[in-house]
Design a protein around this motif. Sequence first.
Motif, mmCIF file in Angstrom:
data_model
loop_
_atom_site.group_PDB
_atom_site.id
_atom_site.type_symbol
_atom_site.label_atom_id
_atom_site.label_comp_id
_atom_site.label_asym_id
_atom_site.label_seq_id
_atom_site.Cartn_x
_atom_site.Cartn_y
_atom_site.Cartn_z
ATOM 1 N N ALA A 212 1.943 1.987 -5.604
ATOM 2 C CA ALA A 212 1.160 1.055 -6.441
ATOM 3 C C ALA A 212 0.795 -0.193 -5.628
ATOM 4 O O ALA A 212 -0.342 -0.676 -5.687
ATOM 5 C CB ALA A 212 1.950 0.667 -7.693
ATOM 6 N N PHE A 213 1.752 -0.711 -4.842
ATOM 7 C CA PHE A 213 1.435 -1.857 -3.964
ATOM 8 C C PHE A 213 0.266 -1.484 -3.041
ATOM 9 O O PHE A 213 -0.656 -2.244 -2.836
ATOM 10 C CB PHE A 213 2.631 -2.224 -3.061
ATOM 11 C CG PHE A 213 3.854 -2.752 -3.789
ATOM 12 C CD1 PHE A 213 3.767 -3.340 -5.039
ATOM 13 C CD2 PHE A 213 5.109 -2.685 -3.178
ATOM 14 C CE1 PHE A 213 4.909 -3.839 -5.688
ATOM 15 C CE2 PHE A 213 6.247 -3.174 -3.810
ATOM 16 C CZ PHE A 213 6.146 -3.747 -5.063
ATOM 17 N N ALA B 252 -7.452 -1.436 -2.557
ATOM 18 C CA ALA B 252 -8.580 -1.793 -3.415
ATOM 19 C C ALA B 252 -9.208 -3.118 -2.961
ATOM 20 O O ALA B 252 -10.415 -3.301 -3.031
ATOM 21 C CB ALA B 252 -8.127 -1.892 -4.871
ATOM 22 N N LEU B 253 -8.361 -4.029 -2.508
ATOM 23 C CA LEU B 253 -8.861 -5.345 -2.094
ATOM 24 C C LEU B 253 -9.272 -5.352 -0.626
ATOM 25 O O LEU B 253 -10.055 -6.183 -0.193
ATOM 26 C CB LEU B 253 -7.777 -6.411 -2.314
ATOM 27 C CG LEU B 253 -7.284 -6.577 -3.750
ATOM 28 C CD1 LEU B 253 -6.036 -7.452 -3.778
ATOM 29 C CD2 LEU B 253 -8.372 -7.198 -4.612
ATOM 30 N N ARG C 152 -2.011 0.857 -3.372
ATOM 31 C CA ARG C 152 -3.296 1.020 -4.046
ATOM 32 C C ARG C 152 -3.972 -0.334 -4.277
ATOM 33 O O ARG C 152 -5.191 -0.472 -4.151
ATOM 34 C CB ARG C 152 -3.102 1.756 -5.378
ATOM 35 C CG ARG C 152 -3.013 3.274 -5.203
ATOM 36 C CD ARG C 152 -2.893 3.955 -6.556
ATOM 37 N NE ARG C 152 -1.509 3.978 -7.019
ATOM 38 C CZ ARG C 152 -1.135 3.828 -8.289
ATOM 39 N NH1 ARG C 152 -2.043 3.619 -9.221
ATOM 40 N NH2 ARG C 152 0.133 3.889 -8.622
ATOM 41 N N ILE C 153 -3.134 -1.332 -4.636
ATOM 42 C CA ILE C 153 -3.684 -2.674 -4.846
ATOM 43 C C ILE C 153 -4.239 -3.215 -3.529
ATOM 44 O O ILE C 153 -5.355 -3.724 -3.455
ATOM 45 C CB ILE C 153 -2.597 -3.605 -5.425
ATOM 46 C CG1 ILE C 153 -2.313 -3.209 -6.871
ATOM 47 C CG2 ILE C 153 -3.013 -5.064 -5.316
ATOM 48 C CD1 ILE C 153 -1.179 -3.960 -7.528
ATOM 49 N N ARG C 154 -3.438 -3.036 -2.480
ATOM 50 C CA ARG C 154 -3.869 -3.517 -1.166
ATOM 51 C C ARG C 154 -5.195 -2.869 -0.749
ATOM 52 O O ARG C 154 -6.144 -3.545 -0.346
ATOM 53 C CB ARG C 154 -2.750 -3.246 -0.170
ATOM 54 C CG ARG C 154 -3.137 -2.828 1.198
ATOM 55 C CD ARG C 154 -3.893 -3.877 1.989
ATOM 56 N NE ARG C 154 -3.728 -3.585 3.404
ATOM 57 C CZ ARG C 154 -3.521 -4.478 4.310
ATOM 58 N NH1 ARG C 154 -3.482 -5.747 3.976
ATOM 59 N NH2 ARG C 154 -3.364 -4.124 5.559
#
Lengths: 359, 482
Positions: free
Chosen positions: B437-438, B444-445, B440-442
């Motif tokens: 999840a970390f 995405a940005l 995926r966030i990384r």
Amino acid sequence: MKPASVEEVQDAVTRHARLLPHGRATKPPLGSAPEEVVRLDMTGFSTITEYEPDEFTFTAGSGASLREIEKTLSENCQYLPFEPPLIDEGASLGGTVAAGLSGSGRLRFGGVRDFVIGARFVDGTGKLVHGGGKVVKNAAGFDLPKLMVGGMGRLGVLIDLTFKVFPAPRAWRSIRVSCRDFADALGVMTTLAGKPLDPEAMDIEPPATLMVRVAGDDASIDKHAERVGKTADRPYEILPPEDDRSHWESGRNFKWVPDGHLLIKVALTPARLAGLEQALLPADPPRRYAVAGNLAWIAWPADRPAEDLDLAGLGGMVVRGPLPSDASPRLGARQHGAAAFAKCIKTALDPQNRFPPLI
Amino acid sequence: METAALFSELESIYPPDRLLGGRAELAAFESDGLTAFSVTPRAVVIPETADEVVRTVRLCHKHNVPFVARGSGTSLSGGSLPIAEGIVIALNRLNRILELDPQRRIAVVEPGAVNLDVSRQAQVHGLHYAPDPSSQQVCTIGGNVAFNSGGAHCLKYGMTANHVLGIKAVLANGELIELGGDSLEQTGPDWVGLFVGNEGLFGVAIEVTLRLLPRPESYYTVLAGYESVEAAGDAVARIVSSGLLPGAMEIMDALAIEAAVAAVKSEYPPGAEAVLIVELDGPSDLIDAESRRLDELIRDSGAVGVHVATSPEERATIWKGRKSAFSAVGRLSPDFIVQDGVVPRRKLGYALRRIDTLSKARGLRVANVFHAGDGNLHPLILYNGRNEGELERAEELAGEIIGLCIELGGSITGEHGIGMEKRDFLSRMFTDDDIDAFRRIRVALDPKEIANRGKMFPGGEPPAMASGGLHPLEKKGVISRE
Ligand SMILES: Cc1cc2nc3c(=O)[nH]c(=O)nc-3n(C[C@H](O)[C@H](O)[C@H](O)COP(=O)(O)OP(=O)(O)OC[C@H]3O[C@@H](n4cnc5c(N)ncnc54)[C@H](O)[C@@H]3O)c2cc1C
């Protein structure tokens, strides 16, 4: 649908194309969705799973009742300083986090965002994700617990949350300051807020009443309350302890909001307070300004068009009251600077849009 | 990666004195506070405006070249360690305090603004910026935001995240964003809360709005000596459960005391194997009453000697001993590693005993100076890198201590961040799904993973070992560590 285990939540998320969790449904407008959704009732996760009074932390299911949590904490002379709203109505821990709601007491030590230290949730891909931890200080990994604050259930289904808590002060006093008019109340508030008086809460009840609450030791509290009153330099009265408690309890449970009204939250700054008050005066809805001018609560008659409500260029959020289930709880201006960021985060955690769009 | 293309475009933004590429010029940026490691970047750019930062990041994105934002380079976890094939964006010249409004009690600052400068400017209005890492004389707000830095007063006031209201940033994908604002409240997801502590993996913060607080009217600072670290730890538990909420509670053990005495001539109660510093702060009338309760608690806690600061100068002396203790210990040894794991507060005594056993088993000395109030340990492992195998033993011991923190239900870092140093421990605290999840966030940005590539996430090439020991600024006595 009322899941009873993490697996059941995961199963529901992977099985249904559109769904939205809720706690004890004390803030129905935040559950609004543009299309049909399967509603996940999270009250099956209602226990306080860990509480170590010596550690000043607890972990509880997202559906846990905050009233019960507060009761348990108070047995150990501890409390949640941000004074979570709507607890008499049954507000749940997860609902309060998801709605991002804090009460008047958030002035001194911070809001719900500052006390949540860990979160487990099922994201839009059905994975169980945990962020943060169980100790009061922790810098490992991205701060997902804070991300869950104000997410309105649209970034994941909260399973349980870990909070830090504080020792409850031994004594409280509230000072009711009678100011000349609204501008005067604002001026006195600004003066007090800049002084090292450590108020717990500071609310303006229009037109001209300033309420200040201080906390401390039995031995010193009266003197300190007098000092606040004298510093205000306006007529003041120190509430007797019984009235004191009921005043803030009725405030945070919104007993002052008449039936048939929407309750609207507006985030603002003291500098914009005068403008908001000016804009609201013609319609004159019941309202309170909390947290030294950082938070406005407005009661608006549900049968009156929301367009009549002038928020002076600010944005509001309907948190309670009879709002049609497909109507957006957002009112007034919107800030767009975060849109690109929001889109990325939403896509990362919920790529298939199983949860409704962020509001 | 198109480094050459990037450079020719960077030349159109920066004059030669702000686009560094020579070996000697780059040397100053090779390491951060984790001095055992060094990496030479391809280039360093020194922007003077936010717009230059934005353009630089967009170019890096376009040409697929990694970058590391750098404040003052005091990270203790290798967070600002350069990337060999990338550039460093040095933000020290973006250090203006753009606005300081005493009425709204906020400061709007550029990312290179130094932490202490904000408090100094606020002081004129009776205000201060609460987070106070010991590196506050040099560390920047941008670095503090990236690491959610703490300090001695987190127990009552919280970390950096609790004091940041708004952030303007350029994401690694080139998007300009504005999160939060200047209100304490908001009506949507806490984007600011997520951004703080991102370890430079989202992009570069270019403007930060900070909350200022009235400066406490009075302080009551007590230094108490104990016959053992456990006894000092027990006193902490007693004070916390009494309902008092001190601004700070710090413990130093015998080795740290010895070093502080030698370095800054601090005086401590004779026979004390540990000292505890407790500080109450608040309105003077309230502190008067609370101080009497604290006195009683300390008296009943078996302290072997108690000293109460009776003047601001005495208070400063107590804090000087505490804040210089780490650098002082550092001087006892050619090299050291500092960890900053967290344990549940009630397990402090046990954790310290275990650390003692582990240190004896490895034959390495460990000094402890730590934020006892929130369970944040700072064991300092002393070693000599020139002795065959000693660094490896020190690293193994560090790993064992981190393991202990996890085993006790704590965290691998309280305030220094994962950085480069602890990335392989991330998966001992988080599951694969958490880390996914970390990630995926990384992604995405930062789809090309150019922002601070190689940090925080497990895996990746270890950078070259360099010397060890004190941060250059510590050697000069400018800063000291907690
Ligand atoms: C002697 C000493 C004492 C210390 N004491 C403490 C303490 O008490 N508490 C504590 O928490 N820490 C402490 N530290 C650690 C360190 O000072 C902090 O982590 C600090 O916040 C780093 O600031 P900096 O400006 O040096 O950042 P840097 O080291 O330059 O950078 C740190 C990280 O931030 C990123 N970064 C920097 N600026 C930006 C930006 N604008 N946008 C995005 N990312 C950015 C970098 O890429 C890097 O990952 C200490 C360090 C030393 C050497």
